[in-house]
Write an enzyme that holds these catalytic residues in place. Sequence first.
Site, PDB file in Angstrom:
ATOM      1  N   ARG A 183      14.502 -38.673 -13.680  1.00 46.32           N
ATOM      2  CA  ARG A 183      13.045 -38.723 -13.585  1.00 46.32           C
ATOM      3  C   ARG A 183      12.379 -38.059 -14.787  1.00 46.32           C
ATOM      4  O   ARG A 183      11.371 -38.557 -15.298  1.00 46.32           O
ATOM      5  CB  ARG A 183      12.575 -38.064 -12.281  1.00 46.32           C
ATOM      6  CG  ARG A 183      11.056 -37.923 -12.124  1.00 46.32           C
ATOM      7  CD  ARG A 183      10.273 -39.161 -12.487  1.00 46.32           C
ATOM      8  NE  ARG A 183      10.737 -40.357 -11.821  1.00 46.32           N
ATOM      9  CZ  ARG A 183      10.380 -41.583 -12.172  1.00 46.32           C
ATOM     10  NH1 ARG A 183       9.584 -41.781 -13.214  1.00 46.32           N
ATOM     11  NH2 ARG A 183      10.839 -42.628 -11.523  1.00 46.32           N
TER      12      ARG A 183
ATOM     13  N   LYS B  18      -8.889 -36.619 -26.562  1.00 42.15           N
ATOM     14  CA  LYS B  18      -8.862 -36.679 -25.098  1.00 42.15           C
ATOM     15  C   LYS B  18      -7.425 -36.932 -24.640  1.00 42.15           C
ATOM     16  O   LYS B  18      -7.079 -37.998 -24.143  1.00 42.15           O
ATOM     17  CB  LYS B  18      -9.817 -37.754 -24.591  1.00 42.15           C
ATOM     18  CG  LYS B  18     -11.274 -37.466 -24.940  1.00 42.15           C
ATOM     19  CD  LYS B  18     -12.190 -38.605 -24.541  1.00 42.15           C
ATOM     20  CE  LYS B  18     -13.632 -38.324 -24.943  1.00 42.15           C
ATOM     21  NZ  LYS B  18     -14.551 -39.431 -24.619  1.00 42.15           N
TER      22      LYS B  18
ATOM     23  N   LYS C 272     -20.984 -33.072 -33.480  1.00 43.40           N
ATOM     24  CA  LYS C 272     -21.400 -33.866 -32.331  1.00 43.40           C
ATOM     25  C   LYS C 272     -22.788 -33.437 -31.867  1.00 43.40           C
ATOM     26  O   LYS C 272     -23.404 -32.542 -32.460  1.00 43.40           O
ATOM     27  CB  LYS C 272     -20.352 -33.750 -31.221  1.00 43.40           C
ATOM     28  CG  LYS C 272     -18.981 -34.293 -31.642  1.00 43.40           C
ATOM     29  CD  LYS C 272     -17.945 -34.165 -30.556  1.00 43.40           C
ATOM     30  CE  LYS C 272     -18.196 -35.123 -29.405  1.00 43.40           C
ATOM     31  NZ  LYS C 272     -18.025 -36.540 -29.817  1.00 43.40           N
TER      32      LYS C 272
ATOM     33  N   GLU D 107     -21.460 -37.466 -35.689  1.00 44.97           N
ATOM     34  CA  GLU D 107     -21.837 -38.389 -34.617  1.00 44.97           C
ATOM     35  C   GLU D 107     -23.343 -38.606 -34.651  1.00 44.97           C
ATOM     36  O   GLU D 107     -24.113 -37.640 -34.694  1.00 44.97           O
ATOM     37  CB  GLU D 107     -21.419 -37.813 -33.268  1.00 44.97           C
ATOM     38  CG  GLU D 107     -21.885 -38.608 -32.061  1.00 44.97           C
ATOM     39  CD  GLU D 107     -21.602 -37.868 -30.768  1.00 44.97           C
ATOM     40  OE1 GLU D 107     -20.426 -37.840 -30.357  1.00 44.97           O
ATOM     41  OE2 GLU D 107     -22.549 -37.296 -30.187  1.00 44.97           O
TER      42      GLU D 107
ATOM     43  N   ASP E  68     -22.337 -43.522 -31.859  1.00 40.85           N
ATOM     44  CA  ASP E  68     -22.071 -43.193 -30.465  1.00 40.85           C
ATOM     45  C   ASP E  68     -22.911 -44.015 -29.505  1.00 40.85           C
ATOM     46  O   ASP E  68     -24.143 -43.957 -29.533  1.00 40.85           O
ATOM     47  CB  ASP E  68     -22.324 -41.702 -30.221  1.00 40.85           C
ATOM     48  CG  ASP E  68     -21.923 -41.264 -28.835  1.00 40.85           C
ATOM     49  OD1 ASP E  68     -20.801 -41.605 -28.410  1.00 40.85           O
ATOM     50  OD2 ASP E  68     -22.717 -40.584 -28.165  1.00 40.85           O
TER      51      ASP E  68
END
Length: 312
Positions: A121, A156, A188, A217, A238
């Site tokens: 596994r 992310k 950002k 951004e 964006d």
Amino acid sequence: MIARTPYDDLPAALVAEIADAGLDPRAVHDHVALAFEEDLPGGVDDVTSAAMPAMGTAVADFAAREPGVVAGLAIAELAFRYALGDDVEVSGRVPDGTEVKPGDVVLTVTGPLRGVLTAERTALNFASHLSGVATATAAWVEALAGTRARVLDTRKTLPGWRALQKYAVRCGGGVNHRFSLVDRAMVKDNHAVAAGGVVEAYRAVVAANPGLRVEVEVADLDELRAVLAAGCTEVMLDNMSTAEMAEAVRINQAEHGGRAALEASGGLTLERAREVAGTGVDFISVGALTHSVRVFDLGLDFRDAEDPGGSD
């Protein structure tokens, strides 16, 4: 009990292969070790596999159960070698980045039956997840074929998995964005709020980090014009509409000689890939490649055990 093979006892060829893939072999070894510690806390044995009566040698195949692109097979081999040490043989491993179809065997492992059962596994978790990332990336690459746009990953990523997930993106034909908060700067919306404006934030970052790549951004065309005029050469568009992105490309080309690289971002789907690419953007960033990818269906199928009366 599993061997818990030390890093220095791994095969040199496997270590070199992982390093050549742009990964830190020691970090990968430690990641695998941590995964086994989750399954076998405190060095205990696998209570289920240890109860199996057959103690001979097992031969098992990793096989694809759907079409896609495989990645992480070297990590799966490392998992078996960590668990079984010199008692395992791994053969027939196809290169990461290989396109496969259902039924294709991508790796064969031969070793003590109980040990293979214990390691199964963990090895599958690495290979299945990373193959899922590679397969999702390859679908975007195919959708963008013939356009100038290339698919980018993001930060992310699953905590602790970033290097591996970004490696899998490369296996699928995608491009890595920044790896951390220090190898490239990205201004950002919240940075713009903190600095009193997007241009002010950009200038502050440039002043503090001479020579560092800085991407900004922007949320609309007015912000785009402002940051381009300030000298920015990497801009993220964006959550813009297709029409806005096309106009952004026109502004960049007509007013600034096309010197800035433009990246489309914000909830983009595979169905819109060619529509967005048609605007002329350079990159399309897709967080879903890593933050919510579906695992690839790999299975481990045992052949008949050999010498079931032997020892492991």
